[in-house]
Design a protein around this motif. Structure first.
Motif, mmCIF file in Angstrom:
data_model
loop_
_atom_site.group_PDB
_atom_site.id
_atom_site.type_symbol
_atom_site.label_atom_id
_atom_site.label_comp_id
_atom_site.label_asym_id
_atom_site.label_seq_id
_atom_site.Cartn_x
_atom_site.Cartn_y
_atom_site.Cartn_z
ATOM 1 N N TYR A 51 0.862 -1.186 0.000
ATOM 2 C CA TYR A 51 0.000 0.000 0.000
ATOM 3 C C TYR A 51 0.896 1.232 0.000
ATOM 4 C CZ TYR A 51 -3.428 3.502 1.439
ATOM 5 O OH TYR A 51 -4.227 4.618 1.496
ATOM 6 N N SER A 52 0.484 2.286 -0.732
ATOM 7 C CA SER A 52 1.259 3.527 -0.766
ATOM 8 C C SER A 52 0.291 4.701 -0.869
ATOM 9 C CB SER A 52 2.241 3.513 -1.944
ATOM 10 O OG SER A 52 1.531 3.328 -3.166
ATOM 11 N N PHE A 53 0.805 5.872 -0.515
ATOM 12 C CA PHE A 53 -0.024 7.085 -0.518
ATOM 13 C C PHE A 53 -0.003 7.724 -1.900
ATOM 14 C CE2 PHE A 53 4.232 7.980 0.856
ATOM 15 C CZ PHE A 53 4.604 9.099 0.126
ATOM 16 N N SER B 151 2.640 0.362 3.343
ATOM 17 C CA SER B 151 2.655 -0.994 3.877
ATOM 18 C C SER B 151 3.537 -1.837 2.980
ATOM 19 C CB SER B 151 1.237 -1.574 3.923
ATOM 20 O OG SER B 151 1.265 -2.922 4.317
ATOM 21 N N ALA B 152 4.408 -2.685 3.606
ATOM 22 C CA ALA B 152 5.367 -3.475 2.838
ATOM 23 C C ALA B 152 5.466 -4.874 3.454
ATOM 24 C CB ALA B 152 6.726 -2.803 2.794
ATOM 25 N N ALA B 153 5.874 -5.847 2.611
ATOM 26 C CA ALA B 153 6.097 -7.216 3.037
ATOM 27 C C ALA B 153 7.397 -7.702 2.443
ATOM 28 C CB ALA B 153 4.955 -8.133 2.593
ATOM 29 N N GLY B 154 8.060 -8.636 3.127
ATOM 30 C CA GLY B 154 9.317 -9.201 2.667
ATOM 31 C C GLY B 154 9.898 -10.085 3.740
ATOM 32 N N GLN C 290 12.298 -2.856 6.937
ATOM 33 C CA GLN C 290 12.204 -1.624 7.730
ATOM 34 C C GLN C 290 11.817 -0.483 6.797
ATOM 35 O OE1 GLN C 290 15.981 -1.128 9.628
ATOM 36 N NE2 GLN C 290 15.649 -2.796 11.101
ATOM 37 N N ILE C 291 10.935 0.390 7.272
ATOM 38 C CA ILE C 291 10.421 1.510 6.466
ATOM 39 C C ILE C 291 10.963 2.804 7.039
ATOM 40 C CG2 ILE C 291 8.355 2.752 5.724
ATOM 41 C CD1 ILE C 291 6.867 0.145 5.676
ATOM 42 N N SER C 292 11.527 3.621 6.154
ATOM 43 C CA SER C 292 12.010 4.968 6.544
ATOM 44 C C SER C 292 11.342 5.987 5.646
ATOM 45 C CB SER C 292 13.535 5.045 6.426
ATOM 46 O OG SER C 292 13.931 4.755 5.091
ATOM 47 N N ASP D 203 3.467 -8.298 7.814
ATOM 48 C CA ASP D 203 3.523 -7.087 7.000
ATOM 49 C C ASP D 203 3.788 -5.881 7.895
ATOM 50 O OD1 ASP D 203 2.828 -8.784 4.971
ATOM 51 O OD2 ASP D 203 0.688 -8.293 5.073
ATOM 52 N N VAL D 204 4.605 -4.928 7.387
ATOM 53 C CA VAL D 204 4.942 -3.700 8.116
ATOM 54 C C VAL D 204 4.061 -2.569 7.597
ATOM 55 C CG1 VAL D 204 6.757 -2.073 8.707
ATOM 56 C CG2 VAL D 204 7.297 -4.488 8.439
ATOM 57 N N ILE D 205 3.390 -1.893 8.488
ATOM 58 C CA ILE D 205 2.548 -0.738 8.145
ATOM 59 C C ILE D 205 3.116 0.476 8.870
ATOM 60 C CG2 ILE D 205 0.239 0.266 8.259
ATOM 61 C CD1 ILE D 205 -0.893 -2.530 8.144
#
Length: 1842
Positions: free
Chosen positions: A427-429, A445-448, A453-455, A480-482
């Motif tokens: 998911y992205s804005f 939102s990312a998966a792997g 890690q999201i910055s 999943d990381v949100i």
């Protein structure tokens, strides 16, 4: 602001949970069972049960229990508990508290942690409620010297829980299970007790069985039981009375194969294995013991599995049995790999490896589970599980479960881990444009894997650190990381490009979108930017505010770009590629401006750094331990500051490594190792890094290390027949290879390499497994390890085999004479010290100190010990079994030594004849009960008993070596008395003779075959076999009968099928009718005679072939293809060869078009004959569907039709339209109409209308129009006045345009006369439907309708309606509505008229059914179809039922006009009627016919032909009893002597005597008067009779006349039987009353009287005889214009015609009577007319009975309409049977005289017989005399109507 692809900035990152940042989660490990519960747990209710389950893993797994359906197992207070350690406890309970769902169910153990879960095998729990039980002993007795079996019988409800632990030999000797026993007693592991070498003394012994409940440990002892010894005498061939057909044991256990036979003398046993090409004898060896009826195998292996055969033999014969041994080898299950790491999206593959003893095992039922749940695609043989497109849901624990057919399961587990997977944005804005002030939220939102890690960055830099910005993120349950950024109060300076970057070690992904805030331009502050030389630099101006009109870049006061490497992108960013250190370093300025002219600018510095480059380096080859090495890592290029570090195997250098690192300068680093060892081997990496990049270079250092021991081999000891593992493991670089060798001699001698073979396994780790070790494995072994470095290492070890004592043979025997010294020796092998003990009868130890007669000696040998037992001055009491028992530290063994003391023999006793034959006697005897003498031979003496008693008349034979107790004396005379005696002879001489035995030899079976064997066919399934008895001198007794054998000559089977035929005991000839044979097949036939002894030799075979018949199967694979519009090609394959039933003459095709004609004027069914397998049918209708059937025919006629095949001819151009009309519709219009073609020859696609304008003879113009196929009219308008127009029409199909119609012309006029544009003709409609008769006209005329010239008015017909359009509608059509309907129009100018011919189709009328002939098993009927209902007949349904049975129906073809019902019951009445069908419906049923099949109750034979008395017997010729057409089933036979006592009882011979040729009643008194009472039964009834006869005198002379006269005055056949007299009187009285009543009724009612009369013919012949030689006529219609046979030779007295009387012409469908008249004729031709082509008869009369004869014909010449005269014929004669078998009477030939009858039967041989072909019952209606005679002109035939 500035953005670079490589920005060295500090990003604000969220802190993740430790479990997320762990890359591979290396500290996690899935669960694995440490202790898996067993598959079956049984316990007693008094003890309770424990189910242990434990598992390991990280984190520690939790243990749970579930039921079979997956529901959790909960604790139940006092009943069930689950302990903390995972143990499931089922507590003791009372019997009343038993619950099946708790105590008899399936449990599963589940171990689970965060990685996954595994499930155990099914645990079947069974609680047993303790119950009291008793055991009994079953004794299988045996003869002396044989083996008895004692079996412990346990009640079935506890049988599987109770085992036999021992037997007690009273009073207190315990016998325990063993593989080899003690020679006398042998308790098998299965619980049976064997007692060998039974003696009379064993009968006084008692035995008890001790059993133990394996759950409660309760011991139950049976009551004492004694042995029983069978008192068999003489020779008895062995028979196997007990054997274990299937023995199943586990590997390394002991197996016992039991095969006990009984016989006399005691049988000898031999064992064979049948696992190879042929049987091989089983030899005794270290593991194999041959113990007579027992084969014992120690430590079984898989190679021991197979089929064994035991053979027991003695002089009397041999018996054998097969036994199967199955060895269950344990299997090992592994999953390869057991831990698998796969990237997301990849494919995972697990293989389930199943082995047994290191060898692969194939074809197993494999189930796959994932986290305790069965995968849907499991349960297959394949051993590989493939998981495609791996996702997070696929990680976890996998189980491979192997289930064997025996029910046990094995399993293995494996873990699937997720490998690295680059991040993917879920998911992205999006880009947003806002006014300052509101709150903003941006989400990614990312998966792997590992979890990314999201910055966040804003224009490439960290987000501003103020209170308005809030960053948060979390991880979902799926990993999943949100992450989201919340801005509480957005301002202008917050605008810009926001980026979220998801990154893990597998990769990174980035998403960017702008957040636009309305406001003035604003550029944020940018820190210093560092670029990497040689790469691309992307500079972006971090401007805020919206909207922005333009962005510019400057450097040093000059606007960029000013170089080819520089480029300003449309979004305002500056790109420089590649970056150069000296050229591109400096200060860059960007400024932005909006449309209003407001602007902002900001400057930033760019520094360019050059990345490092490492010079390649390597370690030298051949480095070994103790050597030194060094290498230098130098950086040839790169900006400072530089940092150089070393890594080993990816990790920093450990301090214990001893490696030195020295910086030579800031660009070089030296790595040196002063002393190399194995730990220094690995990959060394030099890492050079500066702010621009980090560069690595790796070199491999390999230190060669000589082998050294990991596990050094050591000396070992192993017990004999056990397994041992010799460990030998070494390490080194390269990995050393392990080789085992064995010394061929001493320790210092030569060694040979040990290679893999059975029972020797070389494992991959170097160890060696020796299985079933024997003495030959003992010795010195050398293990060598070598890897090419140095000389290698080796170690010699010694393997000692600790052997328990064993003997080379299990038993031996010693024979000595009475008074001598017996020397008993035994040699035992095994490890010393060995202790030897001698025992008597397996229980008494022999001690020289207590027995002065014995002495014991023992000597050592190289392999063991040799022992000797001496017994001085032996006598008979010393005979018996002795045991040499050897014992050492490792076990014991024993050898049986049988001592036999010889004494002079005593005379044999119990001399008897075991078998007496005609030329030999088999004698048997027994030795004296207490005699123990050694008998070397027996002498059998014999002579004829009637001879004088001279010594020299005795003949003798000797029975010796070894002496047996039977002898066969041959070459004797049959039926002769002989005297026999036996003398025993031993070393001490002969015994006295035994008592004499007198024996008479038996008769002998025939020695010669039957003669003159012949066979001839009677039909396609019958052969008549005849023969002559064997020669009298070769009969050897009275011939009881014959065995007739037959077989197909073409079959490979040489065995004959035999049928027995009873004989007459007089050696007469015989014959047999073989029925039910294959058609047109050649048979080989043999015959043998048999007497009371047995069958004689077979005759020479003779061959005969059954007749041809029609094929019983239709041709196969019938195919059809259309060639043209008028031709079809049909092909087929012949019927199967076994169904051709003859030589195929060719094929016949029957085809017809499928059309719906009203009433076809001709039968369009055609047929073609051909000999080929394909043919072309030509001249067919165009575009028509055809029904095609094919049959094969032989010389005998047509076979079975194939199923209809439907095929369509091709389309063609159509014929011309049927008609065309042109009328004037207005002054300028003409109306054209036409009819479609009668033969469209396809699907009409269009019509072509041609128009031609003619002025006189001149054609002005012509025109063609195409009209749709649905349109059959056209109105031509705007025409010229007073011109002639000509029209014609053509129709077209897809093939082309067809023929044109006639030309119709019309001149346009101003006046419009009345004309009808519709067409008339035939109109066909089914009844109860609606029809519209059109009458469309021009000229506005008046219309008038007529039906058959009668005008119709509106409402004139109740079901008609006149429409305003002129159409006439008739609804609910009935047959009466058929007719001509005319429409007439008139308008004063013209008139016109058309006619419709309406035909209404209705169901057909009832057909006229009449029977033309009947036999004992069939009825032939014909029918005439009546009114067809204006539609073709589509078929018939025939209904028939027996008077007392259910109705059956049969569908018949529409072409059929006759049918024969077959397989009917003889002498039974059947009700028959017929229905016809057309497409509209079904007809009413025809008149019900009551028809009786031929046959009556049995008749009565003449006494002279039936009986033939002798002096002491009477011969009854059963074949002379007439069956009256129905085969005889059985006789009741009884007799008595005629005395003064009238109540003397009858003697019953048989109440169910099967039909046969002759039967003899013997044991009668001579010269005596007898009464014989008999009953003959068939399906039609019973015929009782009584006969008298007088036996002859003893000398065979006729009896005295007074006795004969007394018999003639005695009871007669008829009057003497009250059972016959009463029915006869009643029948006569009823007949008189009936005649009187008929006369009275006839006088008072002369007209319309219906009389019902039933009269059955009594004919004493067989109707079945006529079935083969007489056919039934098919020509049944006898109208005035019909022909009848021209000569009397063409007419058979058994054929049937239907005759009609001209005076009665009522039709069945009009309600008139239908009277069936039957007559018998014979006609050999096919029907002249069939089906509905002949009209129904004008009148039919029903004739109850018709009798015709073959011997008398009366000639009459009358015209048809002449009044019949009265003629009566009555013939009643009989003929005897001449067949042997029952089938011969049912299917007989023409009557022939018997050749084997006596002279008293000659008066029967010349008699003829007549037969009535029909016996029917029915109703008759007539208006004339009840007795009629129908005469045929010009033919010599008279038929009587009774």
């Amino acid at each position: 602001m500035w953005i670079s692809s490589r920005l060295f900035v500090i990003c604000l990152l969220l802190r993740f949970d430790a479990t997320i940042s762990e890359p591979f989660e290396t500290h996690l490990r899935g669960p694995g069972f440490v202790m898996e519960p067993p598959g079956r747990v049984e316990f007693s209710n008094s003890s309770g049960g424990w189910l242990d389950c434990s598992a390991s893993g990280s984190p520690q797994p939790t243990i749970d229990w579930v039921h079979a359906d997956g529901t959790a197992v909960t604790e139940i207070h006092g009943v069930r508990r689950v302990l903390r350690n995972g143990t499931l406890v089922l507590m003791p309970f009372a019997a009343a508290a038993y619950h099946q769902d708790i105590h008899n169910t399936i449990y599963r153990c589940i171990a689970s942690n965060s990685v996954g879960r595994i499930v155990s095998r099914d645990v079947q729990v069974r609680a047993v409620v303790a119950q009291a039980y008793k055991v009994d002993v079953e004794v299988l007795s045996a003869s002396r010297g044989c083996t008895a079996i004692l079996r412990c019988v346990v009640p079935t409800f506890v049988k599987e829980l109770v085992r036999v632990v021992s037997w007690v030999h009273e009073p207190a000797i315990y016998i325990y299970p063993s593989l080899q026993g003690d020679g006398k007693f042998h308790l098998l592991p299965t619980g049976e007790l064997l007692i060998h070498n039974l003696q009379e003394s064993d009968e006084s012994q008692s035995f008890r069985c001790r059993s133990m409940h394996r759950l409660t440990r309760q011991v139950v002892v049976s009551s004492p039981t004694r042995l029983r010894i069978n008192s068999h005498r003489g020779i008895i061939s062995p028979s196997v009375v007990e054997h274990t057909s299937h023995v199943q044991v586990s590997q390394d256990e002991g197996a016992v194969l039991l095969c006990v036979a009984q016989g006399c003398p005691s049988p000898e046993y031999s064992w064979y294995t049948q696992n190879g090409a042929g049987p091989l004898p089983v030899l005794s060896g270290p593991r194999v013991r041959l113990l007579g009826p027992i084969l014992a195998i120690e430590a079984v292996t898989g190679e021991d599995s197979g089929v064994y055969k035991c053979t027991a033999s003695n002089v009397g014969g041999e018996a054998s049995a097969e036994l199967r041994l199955t060895v269950a080898t344990p299997i090992q299950v592994e999953i390869s790999p057991n831990v698998l790491s796969v990237h997301m999206g990849g494919t995972a593959e697990f293989r389930c490896v199943v082995t047994s003893n290191g060898s692969p095992v194939g074809m197993q039922n494999i189930l796959w589970y994932k986290d305790g749940r069965q995968l849907p695609s499991s349960g297959r043989i394949e051993d590989t599980l493939v998981v495609p497109r791996v996702s997070r849901e696929n990680r976890g624990m996998y189980q491979c479960v192997v289930r064997r057919p025996e029910g046990d399961t094995f399993q293995a587990t494996a873990e699937l881990q997720l490998g690295d997977a680059p991040p993917v944005l879920l998911y992205s804005f999006i880009e947003q444009t806002l006014q300052p002030g509101p709150a903003v939220s941006l989400k990614c939102s990312a998966a792997g894997n590992p979890t990314p890690q999201i910055s966040w960055t804003l224009d490439g830099f960290p987000l501003p650190s103020n209170g308005r910005f809030m960053i948060g993120q979390y991880i979902t349950v799926h990993g999943d990381v949100i992450s989201h950024v919340n801005i509480s109060h957005v301002m202008v300076e917050d605008g810009g490009e926001y980026s979220c970057i998801a990154e893990n070690r597998a990769g990174r992904v980035e998403h960017a979108a702008r957040l636009n805030i309305y406001g003035l331009p604003y550029i944020r502050l940018i820190p210093k930017v560092t670029a990497v030389s040689g790469e691309t630099l992307n500079l972006k101006c971090p401007v805020a505010g919206y909207p922005i009109e333009e962005i510019h870049w400057e450097r040093g006061g000059r606007e960029l770009p000013d170089d080819i490497r520089q480029r300003v992108q449309p979004d305002g960013s500056l790109t420089i590629s590649p970056v150069q250190k000296h050229t591109d370093s400096g200060v860059y300025t960007c400024w932005a401006r909006n449309k209003q002219g407001h602007s902002a600018r900001r400057s930033g510095e760019v520094t360019v750094i050059v990345p490092p480059i490492i010079e390649p380096f390597a370690f030298q080859d051949g480095l070994a331990e103790g050597m030194r090495t060094r290498t230098v890592c130098g950086v040839s290029r790169g900006d400072a500051p530089l940092k150089l570090i070393w890594l080993k195997d990816g990790e920093p250098l450990p301090e214990l490594l001893g490696a030195n690192v020295t910086m030579l300068d800031q660009y070089s680093s030296l790595l040196s190792i002063p002393s190399l060892s194995a730990t220094h081997s690995g990959e060394y990496t030099c890492v050079a890094k500066n702010p621009a990049a980090e560069i690595k270079y790796t070199a491999l250092l390999q230190v060669k290390v000589p082998p050294r021991w990991i596990v050094e081999p050591v000396d070992a000891n192993v017990e004999r027949n056990r397994h041992i593992m010799l460990h030998c493991q070494a390490q080194g670089v390269p990995t050393p290879s392990i080789v085992w060798k064995k010394a061929t001699g001493s320790k210092s001698g030569e060694y040979e390499e040990v290679r893999e073979r059975p029972f020797t396994k070389l494992l991959g780790n170097g160890s060696m497994l020796l299985q079933h070790v024997k003495e030959d494995r003992e010795g010195f072994y050398l293990c060598q390890a070598n890897n090419g470095i140095g000389t290698g290492i080796g170690k010699v070890i010694q393997l000692k085999v600790n052997s328990s004592p064993y003997f080379s043979s299990t038993s031996r025997s010693v024979t000595v004479k009475k008074g001598d010294t017996a020397l008993l020796q035994c040699a035992v092998s095994g490890d010393k010290p060995i202790n030897i003990v001698w025992m008597r009868s397996g229980k008494n130890t022999l001690n020289p100190s207590t027995n002065y007669k014995i002495s014991v000696k023992q000597d050592a040998t190289p392999d063991g010990v040799s022992a000797e037992l001496q017994i001085r001055t032996v006598d008979a009491t010393d005979s018996g079994p002795y045991f040499c028992r050897a014992t050492n530290l490792y076990g014991n063994d024993q050898q049986l030594v049988q001592l036999q003391v010889q004494e002079p023999p005593q005379p044999p006793s119990v001399l008897e004849a075991a078998m007496i034959s005609s030329r030999s006697v088999n004698l048997k005897w027994q030795p004296k009960a207490l005699s123990s003498g050694d008998v070397s031979k027996y002498i059998v003496e014999y002579r004829e008993a009637e001879a004088t008693l001279f010594i020299d008349q005795w003949q003798h034979i000797e029975v010796k070596d070894p002496p047996s107790y039977n002898a066969l004396i041959e070459n004797l005379k049959p039926a002769t008395r002989y005297a026999f005696r036996v003398i025993a002879e031993g070393n001490a001489g002969r015994s006295a003779p035994s008592q004499e035995l007198i024996v008479r030899t038996e008769p002998q079976r025939p020695a010669g075959p039957p003669l003159s064997l012949s066979a001839r066919p009677l039909s396609s399934t019958e052969l008549l076999i005849s023969w002559v008895a064997p020669l009298p001198e070769l009969r050897h007794g009275d011939i009881q009968g014959y065995n007739v054998g037959y077989r197909l000559a073409s079959s490979g089977n040489t065995a004959y099928n035999y049928t027995s035929v009873s004989g007459d005991g007089e050696g007469g000839n015989g014959e047999l009718l073989l029925s039910g044979l294959s058609k047109f097949a050649r048979y080989s036939i043999v015959v043998q005679a048999f007497n009371q002894v047995g069958p004689g030799p077979l005759s020479e075979p003779t061959a005969a072939q059954t007749m041809e018949d029609v094929p019983s199967r239709s041709p196969e694979d019938v195919r059809c293809a259309a060639l043209t519009s008028q031709s079809l090609q049909v092909s087929w394959q012949p019927p199967p060869i076994y169904h051709t039933n003859g030589l195929l003459q060719g094929y016949k095709l029957i085809f017809e078009p499928i059309i719906d004609d009203i009433v076809p004027n001709k039968d369009e069914v055609e047929s073609r004959k051909t000999t080929a397998l394909t043919t072309v049918l030509t001249g067919l209708r165009k575009y028509t569907n055809y029904s095609i059937q094919v049959l094969a025919h032989t010389r005998m006629g047509d076979g079975v039709l194939s199923k209809p095949l439907y095929c369509h001819t091709e389309e063609d151009v159509p014929e011309a339209p049927s008609d065309i009309k042109v009328v004037v519709s207005s002054p300028q219009s003409l109306y054209v109409s036409w009819l479609p073609p009668t033969e469209p020859n396809g699907v009409i696609t269009k019509y072509s209308l041609y128009t031609r304008v003619v002025n006189g003879r001149e054609e002005l113009n012509n025109e063609k129009r195409s009209l749709p196929s649905q349109q059959a009219y056209y109105e031509a308008k705007n025409l010229h006045p007073h011109m002639e127009y000509q029209f014609w029409v053509t129709a077209s199909t897809r093939v082309g345009e067809g023929k044109s119609s006639r030309v119709a012309s019309q001149i346009t006029t101003n006046r419009v006369p009345a004309r009808i544009i519709s067409f008339g003709g035939a109109v066909v409609r089914p009844w109860r439907s609606t029809v519209t008769l059109p009458c469309t006209a021009v000229g506005k005329p008046k219309r008038e309708w007529f039906k058959a010239d009668v005008a119709l008015r509106q409402g004139g017909l109740h079901n008609s309606q006149l429409l305003d359009t002129g159409d006439l509608i008739i609804s609910s059509l009935q047959l009466a509505d058929s007719g001509n309907y005319s429409c007439q129009v008139d308008n004063g100018i013209g008139t016109d008229r058309l006619t419709h011919m309406l035909l209404v189709q209705v169901p057909p009328s009832a057909p006229v059914l009449y029977v033309t002939s009947a036999t004992s098993s069939s009825i032939l009927m014909h029918w005439k179809c009546g009114f067809t209902g204006n539609a073709p007949i589509t078929g018939y349904t025939l209904f028939y039922r027996r008077a007392t049975g259910n109705t059956d129906e049969m569908q018949l073809s529409r072409h059929a006009s006759s049918h024969e019902l077959k397989g009917l019951v003889c002498g039974s009445t059947y009700q028959i009627h017929l229905n016809a069908h057309n497409k509209v419906g079904s007809s009413p049923a025809s008149i019900m016919l009551h028809v009786r099949t031929q046959g009556q109750a049995p008749g009565l034979p003449a006494t002279s032909s039936l009986l033939a008395p002798n002096s002491t017997s009477v011969l009854i010729r059963l074949h002379t009893w007439p069956d009256n057409g129905c085969p005889l089933m059985y006789f009741v036979l009884q007799y008595r002597a005629v005395t003064d006592d009238p109540d003397k009882e009858w003697i019953l011979v048989s109440n169910a005597l099967k039909p046969q040729r002759r039967v003899v009643i013997s044991n009668l008194q001579s010269s005596t008067l007898y009464q014989l009472r008999m009953e003959a039964h068939n399906v039609a009834g019973v015929s009782p009779a009584e006969f008298s006869f007088v036996t002859l005198t003893k000398d065979g002379d006729p009896p005295p006349p007074e006795i004969v006269q007394r018999g003639q005055r005695g009871p007669s056949v008829f009057y003497g039987n009250i059972n016959l007299l009463i029915p006869t009187i009643a029948a006569v009285s009823g007949m008189i009353c009936t005649i009187a009543l008929v006369i009275i009724c006839y006088r008072h009612k002369q007209s319309n009287h219906i009389q019902k009369e039933s009269l059955e013919n009594r004919a004493n012949s067989e109707a079945a005889q006529r079935e083969r030689y007489y056919a039934t006529i098919h020509k049944v219609s006898m109208q005035n214009n019909d022909k009848i046979p021209e000569t009397s030779e063409d007419i058979s007295p058994y054929a049937t015609f239907q005759l009609s009387e001209a005076g009665n012409l009522s039709q069945p469908h009009h309600g008139g009577p239908a009277n069936t008249l039957l007559h018998s004729f014979m006609y050999h031709e096919r029907a002249l007319a069939e089906g509905c082509s002949s009209p129904p008869p004008a009148a039919v009369l029903k004739q109850p009975t018709t009798t015709t004869t073959t011997t008398t014909t009366t000639h009459h010449y009358h015209h048809h309409n002449q009044r019949p005269q009265k003629t009566i014929h009555n013939y009643y004669q009989t003929s005897p049977f001449h067949n042997i078998s029952k089938n011969r009477r049912r299917h007989s030939r023409k009557t022939e005289p018997e050749s084997e009858e006596s002279e008293s039967d000659q008066d029967q041989l010349t008699s003829s017989r007549t037969e009535s072909s029909n016996q029917h019952e029915g109703k008759i209606k007539h208006n004339s005399d009840s007795r009629l005679i129908q005469h045929f002109p010009n033919h010599n035939i008279s038929i009587t109507y009774l």
